[in-house]
Design an enzyme around this catalytic site. Structure first.
Site, PDB file in Angstrom:
ATOM      1  N   HIS A 246       0.935  -1.155  -0.115  1.00  0.00           N
ATOM      2  CA  HIS A 246      -0.006  -0.118  -0.117  1.00  0.00           C
ATOM      3  C   HIS A 246       0.897   1.004  -0.063  1.00  0.00           C
ATOM      4  CE1 HIS A 246      -3.802  -1.918   0.589  1.00  0.00           C
ATOM      5  NE2 HIS A 246      -3.278  -2.800   1.475  1.00  0.00           N
TER       6      HIS A 246
ATOM      7  N   CYS B 152      -0.592   1.740  -4.932  1.00  0.00           N
ATOM      8  CA  CYS B 152      -1.475   3.330  -5.523  1.00  0.00           C
ATOM      9  C   CYS B 152      -0.342   4.360  -5.751  1.00  0.00           C
ATOM     10  CB  CYS B 152      -2.355   3.433  -4.352  1.00  0.00           C
ATOM     11  SG  CYS B 152      -3.731   2.700  -4.188  1.00  0.00           S
TER      12      CYS B 152
END
Lengths: 449, 541
Positions: free
Chosen positions: A144, A186
């Site tokens: 992440h 991301c």
């Protein structure tokens, strides 16, 4: 003649960098997230692991970092296995897997230590990145992330600058020939934006403010099993790069990315590479994902030369030995007595040394002792001083009060005790805390950011 | 905080302050009682002590604990080493001439002429051959000469290298001895050219080494032909990085259950040990062996093309990196099977082995199916191949007699180590300058000092035997300094992070402290003004 003498240095200049050839391939595969719902990140890494292994990089040259063990997770409906596809055709965990950094060993510090090889003596060779200036490295990371950071284990994060500095240190120490840096998270493209060392091709799954989406979920496992970017990379690698003889280039791989497939804008950075985009795109996929060396086939089967050599060296070794023996004999004759005495003494010394108990780490042992003693003494002194000071201060107070009293007796009555506390009338209309409205995505897909 | 007292309760009578302020509005508002001067003083003491603690204790502790220790590094000197300014690598090789049959005068004359001829031939100042007259009794090890020329009168002019010792035997017809007045002599020219060919490879290798490193151009020798450069590049690509110890792994892989044992120990003793022994002044070797049954290769084709060879090793399944100890491993694999290597040209016999650069060698050995034990004699050919590959993996030059090749290897390795240690120093210096937030413990500074002193010693003894030992220490120290374990950490903290860390911690503490100080200063100034006014009033009265 003149022409050749002019050409020669030119040819040399041209020849010096053109030997560019790597002799070993390494892969650093990093997953940075824990917990069951991040199953897909571990599956991402394991499928890349499987691919590079299929293309010939040995386990000793793959550094695999897995912060969690999905195969043995109690929520895993298929214990002991990890799948990256709902068809569950290939068990990624298999029976031949070597995880180098596991669980809480996966930290930013360990990752940077790995890249820069600043590790202690105790670190086994299998956990080190023993590359040199002829090594191509594939660095794959997933987890992440956000704008210019990638989270490690819910507790810390690596910044784009940290990564760039680590690569620079590697370049300074000639620890790589070329690097392919891939990241699936991301806002992944921000992670390579700060890199500044040469000979790096970087690619990421999504732009700034874009999430990286998962590809599909397995209903029996209950979570998403792979991310889109990794899925389509794997698809290319499985279908186009069947073995190490494949001539597909890195450019072909990058051209296979599209927004329709990945649902985000995958990015590529060529500008650090010597020769720019053209040269970088021409690199073979197997230059990074495979282990292809330029082998030299032995030319002669004529053994007489080699036999001769062995015979020669045997004679030379014998000559050396004889010379040494002679020397030793001479030395012995002259100084046998003193040697005896010397060994006796040394033995005694050794015995003595063994008797002294030594702390495990001997650096600054005495300094530490002294610091500790000083701290203790300081505390004691402070306490004692406080006692003395209090006595002295009380004495002083008593005197001043006595003095005051004698002075103020004459003024008694002129002032009145006043014990009114002025407080604020406060409106207790605390705003209700604004509830941040979470936009729940209606997709089945979970997102990585 | 607005000083608005609760009040306007008409029940409470307004309280008149003891010292009504000059020009203050009529005391309709209730005011707190005056503070006692002792309270005022105590409060200022309290505030003062808080500030003293913060300034005297807090600030130094914060400073001490957050500053990064950076030992002083001699950056300039380190960069000089890296740029090759501190050391000009020169290899003065001493060569003794033993000419027992010649008169001293004649020998001196011959030596002078040969030296002249040599100097004329030589175009690379770094590699320098110096002749001297040698004694019969001394051998090469004692007087530190790289080569001995033994001149003996004979039929014609011939030159042969002694296979066992670094000796060049030259015979000459007696009438070719130059007369004392001659300015040139065919014999001297012959000796010079012989010497030159003997050391040609060493010269080329060293000048290649220097040219690929960041040596300043004036020290850089020119005159290597592109072909030589290419072959040298190939050789450096092939050879492993220098390590004091190499670990040799001999593996027997077989696709079936047989053969299950091999007499590898005998074979090594017989065919490899001697070479390992002569290499021992330069490298140490540790050895282990293994037998793996039912091992399938990465490529199953009957005839292996060159492309297949690099994927022949089944890296996923063959246990090839035992990672024992800290030494780099060289792999030697004997694969029992009947696969053959494709032959590019029909005229040469098929090869059975291939060398993987910086990794090791694979040898395909086909045996009858029912062989259970591989005898040492069967392993002779593989082991001899391994031996010669080992020499090329360690970077041994290919021409000349074995003793000469080894002494050349020692010199090449010391030059290599010297250059590598220097470039490590440069990397460390550049790193220290580029990353101001990296800590540099004093052990790094020590390592750098040690490295530089050993580099100096190595540089001064490059042609001799001491050079390698010093270069080895220098390289090890430089590596240790560069890879200092504590020189890591998260190097870069953006300012936002610093604020985010400090604000929640120091904000709540700092606000009352600062506000208290400001109030106190205000009150103090007010008191002073009042006192001054009072003084003025008194004077007026």
């Amino acid at each position: 003649m003149k022409l050749t003498s002019l050409l020669l240095p030119l040819a040399l200049l041209g020849a010096a960098p053109s030997y560019a050839e790597h002799t070993s391939n390494w892969a650093v595969l990093v997953c940075t997230s824990r917990f069951w719902f991040n199953y897909r990140h571990l599956a991402n890494v394991l499928s890349i692991y499987r691919t590079v292994k299929r293309l010939g990089i040995p386990d000793s040259q793959i550094i695999l970092m897995l912060p969690d063990d999905m195969a043995c997770n109690p929520r895993n409906a298929f214990p002991g296995t990890v799948y990256s596809n709902a068809d569950r055709a290939v068990d990624l965990y298999g029976d031949n897997i070597e995880v180098d950094y596991r669980g809480y060993e996966v930290t930013v510090e360990n990752f940077i230590r790995l890249l820069t090889d600043r590790v202690g003596e105790e670190m086994p060779r299998s956990k080190r990145l023993l590359t040199d200036d002829r090594s191509n490295i594939l660095v794959y990371m997933t987890g992440h992330g956000g704008n210019e950071f990638l989270k490690f284990q819910d507790a810390e994060e690596i910044g784009a600058w940290d990564l760039a500095d680590a690569f620079e240190q590697m370049w300074e120490k000639r620890r790589y020939h070329e690097i392919l840096f891939m990241i699936d998270t991301c806002q992944a493209n921000t992670m390579y934006s700060k890199l500044y060392s040469p000979n790096i091709i970087a690619t990421g799954s999504s732009e700034l403010d874009q999430s990286s989406y998962s590809h599909h979920a397995d209903n029996d496992i209950g979570v998403a099993v792979i991310d889109r970017y990794t899925y389509y990379n794997l698809e290319f690698l499985e279908s186009e790069v069947k073995d190490t003889s494949s001539k597909k280039t890195v450019g072909d791989l990058f051209d296979s990315y599209s927004y329709e497939k990945i649902h985000s804008h995958a990015g590529v950075r060529y500008d650090l590479f010597k020769g720019g985009a053209d040269e970088a795109r021409r690199r073979l996929v197997t230059d990074f994902f495979g282990n292809v060396q330029n082998v030299e086939v032995g030319t002669t089967t004529n053994s007489s030369f080699e036999e001769e050599m062995v015979k020669l060296s045997r004679t030379i070794a014998e000559l050396h030995k004889r010379a040494e023996e002679q020397e030793a004999a001479e030395r012995n004759a002259t100084a046998s007595a003193s040697v005896n005495a010397g060994t006796e003494k040394r033995l005694q010394q050794q015995r003595k040394i063994q008797q002294v108990a030594k702390p495990l780490t001997d650096d600054n042992w005495w300094t530490k002792k002294i610091v500790g003693a000083t701290a203790l003494a300081g505390c004691a002194a402070l306490w004692g001083w406080g006692r003395i000071w209090r006595v002295w201060y009380e004495e002083l107070l008593r005197r001043t009060i006595l003095h005051r009293r004698s002075v103020s007796i004459s003024r008694l009555g002129s002032s009145r005790a006043h014990r009114c506390f002025a407080g604020h009338p406060r409106s207790n209309s605390d705003n209700p805390r604004p509830t941040t409205s979470h936009k729940q995505s209606s997709r089945v897909e979970s997102w990585g950011g | 905080m607005s000083a608005q007292p609760l009040s306007s309760n008409d029940n409470d009578a307004p309280i008149t302050p003891i010292t009504p302020k000059e020009g203050a509005p009529a005391s309709t508002r209730k005011l707190p009682p005056p503070e006692k001067p002792s309270d005022v003083r105590r409060r200022s003491h309290v505030i003062l002590s808080f500030w003293l603690i913060v300034l005297i204790l807090g600030l130094p502790i914060w400073w001490k604990t957050t500053t990064i220790y950076r030992a002083d590094l001699p950056l300039q000197e380190m960069l000089e080493w890296a740029d090759g300014k501190a050391c000009r690598p020169v290899f003065p090789l001493r060569i003794s001439i033993q000419a027992t049959s010649l008169q001293d005068q004649e020998a001196q004359n011959l030596l002078r002429l040969t030296q002249h001829a040599l100097d004329d031939l030589n175009d690379f100042a770094g590699h320098h051959l110096r002749l001297q007259l040698g004694d019969e009794k001394l051998d090469s090890a004692d007087n530190g000469s790289a080569l001995i020329i033994r001149l003996t009168p004979g039929e014609g002019t011939t030159a042969t290298l002694d296979p066992y010792e670094p000796i060049l035997d030259i015979t000459y017809p007696p009438n070719t001895i130059p007369s004392p007045t001659a300015s040139s002599s065919p014999l001297a020219t012959y000796i010079a050219s012989q010497l030159r060919t003997t050391f040609a490879e060493e010269q080329a290798t060293i000048s290649y080494l220097l040219s690929t490193n960041s040596m300043p151009s004036e020290h850089r020798p020119l005159g290597l032909s592109p072909e030589t450069t290419e072959s040298l590049a190939k050789r450096t690509t092939r050879s492993l990085k220098y390590a004091p110890t190499y670990h040799l792994t001999f593996s027997l892989f077989t696709s079936g259950p047989l053969p299950s044992s091999w007499n590898i120990e005998g074979a090594i003793d017989e065919y490899m040990k001697p070479v390992l022994e002569v290499l021992s002044p330069i490298h140490n070797f540790t050895i282990d062996t293994q037998v793996q049954l039912y091992a399938s290769p990465g490529v199953q084709n009957q005839i292996l093309n060159k492309e297949d060879l690099s994927s022949f090793i089944n890296a996923a399944e063959w246990p090839l990196s035992p990672s024992i100890g800290g030494a780099p491993t060289i792999n030697f694999i004997v694969f029992i099977g009947n696969q053959t290597i494709a032959n590019p040209s029909q005229d040469s016999p098929t090869s059975q082995s291939w060398l993987i650069p910086q990794w090791g060698t694979v040898y395909l050995l086909s045996l009858p199916d029912d062989t259970t034990h591989v005898a040492a004699a069967t392993l002779k050919q593989p082991l001899l191949t391994f031996t010669s590959h080992l020499l090329s993996l360690t970077g041994t030059p290919e021409s000349g007699s074995l003793p000469l090749r080894l002494s050349t290897l020692a010199r090449i390795r010391s030059a290599d180590l010297l250059l590598r240690a220097s470039s490590t120093l440069g990397s460390l210096a550049r790193l220290a300058m580029a990353l101001p937030s990296i800590s540099i413990p004093s052990s790094v500074a020590d390592g750098v000092t040690k490295t530089m002193s050993h580099l100096r010693l190595a540089c001064d003894n490059l042609g001799g035997t001491e050079g390698l030992a010093h270069a080895r220490i220098a390289e090890a120290e430089a590596e240790r300094a560069f890879f200092e374990k504590s020189m890591v950490g998260q190097l870069y903290f953006p300012d936002e992070h610093k604020i985010a860390v400090y604000l929640p911690l120091l904000g709540p503490v700092a606000v009352p402290l600062v506000m208290g100080l400001i109030n106190e200063i205000k009150a103090w100034r007010k008191r002073r003004r009042e006192r001054a006014e009072k003084g003025a009033e008194k004077k007026e009265q």
